[in-house]
Write a protein that holds these residues in place. Structure first.
Motif, mmCIF file in Angstrom:
data_model
loop_
_atom_site.group_PDB
_atom_site.id
_atom_site.type_symbol
_atom_site.label_atom_id
_atom_site.label_comp_id
_atom_site.label_asym_id
_atom_site.label_seq_id
_atom_site.Cartn_x
_atom_site.Cartn_y
_atom_site.Cartn_z
ATOM 1 N N PHE A 86 -12.004 -0.358 3.597
ATOM 2 C CA PHE A 86 -11.665 1.058 3.479
ATOM 3 C C PHE A 86 -12.906 1.922 3.662
ATOM 4 N N LEU A 93 -15.540 7.129 10.114
ATOM 5 C CA LEU A 93 -14.852 8.399 10.367
ATOM 6 C C LEU A 93 -15.770 9.567 10.044
ATOM 7 N N LEU A 113 -6.575 9.839 11.464
ATOM 8 C CA LEU A 113 -7.343 8.592 11.381
ATOM 9 C C LEU A 113 -7.569 8.156 9.945
ATOM 10 N N GLY A 114 -7.955 9.096 9.091
ATOM 11 C CA GLY A 114 -8.315 8.721 7.727
ATOM 12 C C GLY A 114 -7.157 8.137 6.942
ATOM 13 N N VAL A 120 -6.177 4.657 8.101
ATOM 14 C CA VAL A 120 -7.205 3.684 7.696
ATOM 15 C C VAL A 120 -7.081 3.378 6.212
ATOM 16 N N TRP A 121 -6.834 4.448 5.448
ATOM 17 C CA TRP A 121 -6.697 4.248 4.009
ATOM 18 C C TRP A 121 -5.509 3.345 3.691
ATOM 19 N N THR A 144 -6.225 -0.347 5.045
ATOM 20 C CA THR A 144 -7.248 -1.200 4.447
ATOM 21 C C THR A 144 -7.035 -1.413 2.960
ATOM 22 N N GLN A 159 -9.256 -9.123 -7.634
ATOM 23 C CA GLN A 159 -8.548 -7.915 -8.053
ATOM 24 C C GLN A 159 -7.624 -8.149 -9.216
ATOM 25 N N LYS A 165 -9.925 2.703 -9.805
ATOM 26 C CA LYS A 165 -9.824 3.185 -8.425
ATOM 27 C C LYS A 165 -10.386 4.589 -8.323
ATOM 28 N N VAL A 209 -13.912 4.392 -7.905
ATOM 29 C CA VAL A 209 -14.320 3.917 -6.589
ATOM 30 C C VAL A 209 -14.216 5.031 -5.558
ATOM 31 N N TYR A 210 -13.103 5.797 -5.644
ATOM 32 C CA TYR A 210 -12.850 6.780 -4.599
ATOM 33 C C TYR A 210 -13.670 8.052 -4.783
ATOM 34 N N LEU A 249 -15.640 10.274 -1.881
ATOM 35 C CA LEU A 249 -14.639 11.114 -1.235
ATOM 36 C C LEU A 249 -14.608 12.509 -1.854
#
Lengths: 445, 599
Positions: free
Chosen positions: A304, A311, B58-59, B62-63, B66, B554, B562, B565-566, B570
């Motif tokens: 990810f 990107l 795209l994002g 992909v999210w 993946t 996991q 999460k 992590v994000y 982001l």
């Protein structure tokens, strides 16, 4: 300073003379360095700042026989042709030549004066830029570039291909520009992101030339004719883009096919060259931001964040092309800066290339606000980076965070320069609209 | 740093300029900036849109792509069936061929039938039963109980074949009836190295065709029962206590092993059950490879060398070759001089009456000085078995265990120790080198210890029979262990819907179930070696599937993590993107409203 319609002939010949003097001095300096410090190459090539794992000297020679090397097969073939007894001498001469060719490409870009006036835009500061012989000097005597030349990583080939591609684009040879970009993409993959700005640049130059020829036929005013032509020509930009993207693709495919034949009919090199670039399996420290992040990242989120990072790298192209539609050359320059900061395996060679392209925009340097701070940050990182790397890897009295902190400072300095140069160019553009605001402070509200 | 172009763009577009208040002469009132040109508004909207297009086109894919959890389907029902023992009832039909060269064919058949009846009457454990098969003349191969033999009967005439253990691997035992008129009663003879049971009987005991009972058949049946009594007990023990066995492996959840404690076995004699239980705890867990380490320890400076290599070749290699059907073995040796006891161990005491030095029984567990003696716990994959030859100092010779004056003992699940008391020629010549002949007795002890560590039965004495028993018991325990691993995996999959089940796990499960089925059918057909081979693969595949690395990563990954992590990465990208999009949308609405009002 040089007037709009080209410099007078005396200044021109002076310029040429200076350019050749610069070339000779740079070549002599490099020859001296190669000769006086034969061990310097070996020292520098091992430095993480100069030769990252994908383009380092070792990746080129040591593993040349295995298929797992991340180098493009054609480059490996080139290096395998060099006879071993004279390897040092011949590669030294080769890299000096590469640097001089790159500098020459920069001269051609500078002489086109695309940085100051393009088809759609004419900077109010036109003529305040440096003479065109200073640009190659800034490149050839850039310490980053010299260190890279001594260290001999293969990224120099990519830099040269990009510079030549830009030089052809501003020289109204868009087809060769696309082929050059294909070569750069073949070598390192990331230059593929430059296709958009390069198409715009090539298109603008082509239209400009058409207009100039048309105007000189009519003896009319150049700018008016260009504006008149704009409307009828604008319909064909999509056709132009499609045609040139096809050329780019064809060139790239042709190179890949040659490599396919060269490696004995196996496509394995694709995954070992571009797979390494794309999936970042090698987390050896470098001056970039990726390695530490992916060491720390949970395995299940690795894919990810690979996507996010790529990107992030690619996402700027669209915005920059739209916002800086009037100055496509500056989009290319800014993209080079973004590559030097955000690509997976950056080296100081990439930074050096970008910092050597910035002098093309000498006329907006006055509008930059954080130059002192950014330069200090870079110097700070340059001094402490090798020291912290030594503390971590050799002395063992530091850890990875030491080096990573320094690469963060380094990237911060570069980002500052990047954002500041972008601001300066936009401010310059804005003053066309508001000429009365020249030299005044602005504030966002 | 990600919002470079965005914020720059803000700086000058919506940027409103404060005129430099030139030396205070101008009015204090700030100048109103000229309104934005429509071209600029449009440009800014396009820039914001271009970033959002990248994010959305795209994002987001992909999210989604993946971070989706790959969960390949597992045959949960099948796996649970194997774990519960519903899928396979292991059976151990042992084929025993009977040769009666002296008897008439009809007589021999009748005798065989009677013996089979006698065996069936005595047998209480249905999973493990003996099947007799008469092998006589060239055309008289009779299969009782409908068991099908695929042997070539033409070879049956050759009696020597049955002594050769490699040929008739499916036959557990060969019984040869020989008439010896000099005898008054029946005698049985089983050699240590063969699978041939010779029964010598005076000819008159052979039952006539019409009689329905016979002392000879009863004798043979009792003898066979005796030979396989222990094996039967072992297999029954394994099958009934399967859950305890699998409970030993670490991954079995404790609750699962608790609710299925071994049911007390009705069929095995309690005394035998206790013996088996102690033996099972003594023996090491099954491993495809065992590393045998032979170490010579002495507290003195001599002996400093031993002829271990040739001694192993002579004394141990034949056994290891024979055992290679069950596991692989590697052999290491080492010599350690000046090896002292741990301080907690009492020094040897002199026993006046017997004239020997003795070690206290309670010190035996601490005899091996784990802290100082270089005994590596494990070498690579597989378990290590240590065998220690201890040569005491000459002033402490002979050294024995206090209670029973033995000089060797077995350390459960670890190895064996043997004390070699050198005959001391008045202390004059303690040889520097232990000769082959001197270390032969301890090596023989080690080989016995090895067999018990591997879980071989004590009876019968015949090594080929012991090996066969080992093959069958190992196949049974591997079958059960792999099955229970399948059950654990199935329960885990159901209990944790958030863990990934990669393709490798499902192929491993597929392969495990495949080999389990083959094991089961091979057991039923009596091909025990084949069954063991399948069971070994099944066990390895089951472990591979269960311990798949990407799966356990996991297991403990709650949703709160999460966010951690994000957000750090982001967040900085997302906030400017989001704010600018909101601002643009609001402006667009405001502009439209203003236009409507004007219109």
């Amino acid at each position: 300073m040089a007037p709009d319609r080209g410099p007078p002939s005396s200044s021109h010949s002076n310029n040429t003379k200076n350019t050749y003097l610069v070339y000779a001095a740079a070549a002599l300096l490099r020859l001296f360095l190669f000769g006086a410090f034969p061990g310097a190459g070996a020292l520098l090539e091992g430095r993480v700042e100069v030769g990252s794992c994908v383009c380092g000297f070792k990746a080129r020679t040591g593993k040349a026989k295995t298929t797992s090397t991340p180098q493009a097969p054609l480059l490996l073939a080139l290096f395998s042709l060099i006879p071993t007894p004279h390897f040092h001498l011949i590669t030294a001469l080769l890299y000096i030549t590469l640097d001089l060719l790159a500098a020459h490409a920069l001269v051609r870009i500078a002489e086109s004066h695309q940085a100051e006036r393009t088809r759609l835009f004419k900077s109010p500061r036109t003529g305040e830029g440096w003479d065109s012989w200073i640009i190659p000097a800034a490149y050839l005597f850039n310490p980053f570039i010299i260190a890279t030349c001594i260290g001999r990583p293969t990224s120099v080939f990519t830099s040269l291909a990009i510079l030549w591609s830009v030089a052809h684009a501003v020289g109204d040879k868009p087809m060769s520009a696309m082929v050059g970009l294909g070569v750069a993409t073949y070598l390192s993959m990331y230059p593929a992101l430059l296709v958009g700005p390069m198409v715009l640049l090539g298109y603008d130059r082509q239209e400009e030339e058409k207009a100039r020829i048309g105007a000189s036929g009519k003896r009319g005013d150049e700018a008016e004719a260009a504006e008149g032509n704009e409307k009828e020509a604008s319909s064909s930009i999509w056709l132009f883009a499609a045609k040139h993207t096809a050329v780019f693709t064809a060139g790239l495919a042709w190179l890949l096919y040659i490599s396919y034949i060269l490696t004995g009919g196996s496509w394995e090199f694709i995954s070992s060259t571009y797979g390494v670039q794309l999936l970042v399996p090698d987390l050896t420290p470098n001056v970039g931001l990726w390695w530490y992040f992916f060491i720390e990242m949970f395995d299940s989120f690795r894919e990810f964040f690979l996507g996010v990072f790529w990107l992030h790298l690619g996402g700027y192209v669209g915005g920059l092309c739209i916002r800086l539609r009037k100055q496509p050359l500056f989009v290319v320059v800014t993209m080079m800066g973004i590559f030097a900061i955000f690509k997976p395996y950056p080296t100081i060679g990439d930074t050096g290339l970008w910092l050597s392209m910035l002098p093309l925009y000498r006329h907006v340097f006055g509008l930059m606000r954080y130059t002192f701070f950014a330069v200090s940050a870079l110097l700070y990182a340059c001094l402490l980076g090798p020291a912290f790397y030594h503390l971590w890897v050799y002395a063992g009295s530091g850890n990875a965070n030491f080096f990573y902190a320094i690469t963060l400072v380094w990237s911060l300095g570069l980002v500052l320069i990047l954002a500041d140069s972008l601001f300066a160019v936009l401010r310059d553009e804005w003053e066309v609209e508001r000429p009365e605001m020249r030299g005044k402070e602005i504030r966002q509200i | 740093m990600d919002d470079g172009p965005d914020s720059m763009e803000q700086d000058d577009r919506s940027g409103i300029v404060k005129g430099e208040e030139a030396s205070g002469t101008a009015s204090r009132q700030p100048k109103r900036p000229p309104p934005e040109t429509p071209e600029n508004v449009w440009l800014r909207q396009r820039v914001v849109t271009s970033f959002w297009i990248v994010v959305i086109l795209l994002g987001v894919p992909v999210w989604l792509w993946t971070t989706s959890i790959p969960r390949s389907g597992l045959p949960l029902e099948d796996m649970q069936a194997w774990a519960d023992g519903r899928a396979c009832k292991p059976a151990f039909p042992l084929r025993i061929s009977i040769q009666a060269p002296d008897l008439q064919k009809a007589e021999a058949e009748h005798l065989t039938r009677l013996t089979q009846h006698a065996l069936d009457d005595q047998n209480e454990f249905s999973a493990h039963h003996l099947r007799l098969k008469l092998r006589g003349g060239a055309h008289s191969s009779i299969h009782l109980n409908g068991s099908v033999s695929n042997e070539v009967s033409a070879t049956d005439n050759n009696l020597d074949l049955f002594v050769d253990p490699t040929r008739t691997e499916d036959d557990a035992l060969t019984v040869r009836l020989e008439t010896d008129s000099t005898l008054t009663s029946t005698e049985a003879e089983l050699q240590d190295h063969s699978r041939l049971l010779r029964i010598l009987h005076p000819g008159h005991l052979v039952p006539s065709i019409t009689s329905s009972t016979s002392s000879l058949s009863g004798y043979i049946a009792a003898k066979l029962q005796e030979l396989f009594y222990e094996e039967q007990g072992m297999i029954e023990y394994i099958l009934t206590s399967s859950h305890t066995l699998s409970g030993q492996s670490t991954h079995q959840s404790s609750s699962a092993s608790r609710d299925s404690r071994p049911r007390s076995s009705r069929l095995i004699h309690p005394e035998l059950a206790a013996k088996l239980a102690s033996r099972m705890t003594r023996s090491v867990q099954y491993a495809p490879t065992y590393h045998l380490t032979f170490s010579l320890f002495t507290p003195a400076a001599t002996p400093s060398n031993w002829e271990i290599e040739s001694a192993i070749v002579e004394n141990l290699s034949p056994l290891l070759d024979a055992l290679s059907v069950v596991s692989n073995f590697t052999v290491d040796t080492q010599v350690q001089l000046h090896a002292k006891f741990a301080p907690s161990v009492h020094p040897p005491e002199f026993d006046e009456t017997a004239g020997v030095w003795t070690l206290r029984d309670e010190d035996l567990s601490g005899f091996v000085n784990a802290a100082e003696w270089p005994l590596s716990p494990s070498i690579g994959e597989g378990s290590t078995l240590n065998f220690i030859l201890y040569v005491p100092e000459s002033q402490h010779t002979p050294l024995v265990v206090k209670s029973n004056h033995a000089s060797n003992w077995l350390v459960p699940q670890w190895g064996g120790v043997s004390i070699l008391n050198l005959a001391d020629d008045d202390g004059t010549s303690r040889g520097k080198i232990l000769s082959k002949a001197m270390i032969q007795p301890p090596l023989l002890i080690f080989s016995h210890q090895l067999l018990s560590l591997l879980g071989a039965p004590q009876t019968p004495q015949s090594l080929p029979l012991q090996l066969q028993t080992l093959t069958r018991t190992r196949a049974a325990s591997l079958l059960l262990s792999a099955s229970s691993t399948m059950g654990s995996l199935a329960r885990l999959t159901v209990a944790l819907p958030s863990i990934a089940i990669p393709e490798t796990v499902s192929t491993a499960v597929e392969s495990t179930l495949d080999h389990l089925r083959s094991t089961c059918s091979a057991l039923k057909a009596g091909h025990f070696q084949q069954a063991l081979n399948h069971a070994r693969i099944a066990e390895a595949q089951a472990e591979r599937g269960f311990f798949e690395k990407s799966m356990v990563g996991q297991v403990y990954f709650p949703d709160e993590h999460k966010v951690a992590v994000y957000l750090p990465l982001l967040g900085p990208i997302g906030v400017p993107l989001l704010m600018n999009a909101l601002k643009e949308v609001r402006k667009a609405f405001a502009a439209r409203r203003a236009k409507r009002r004007v219109g």
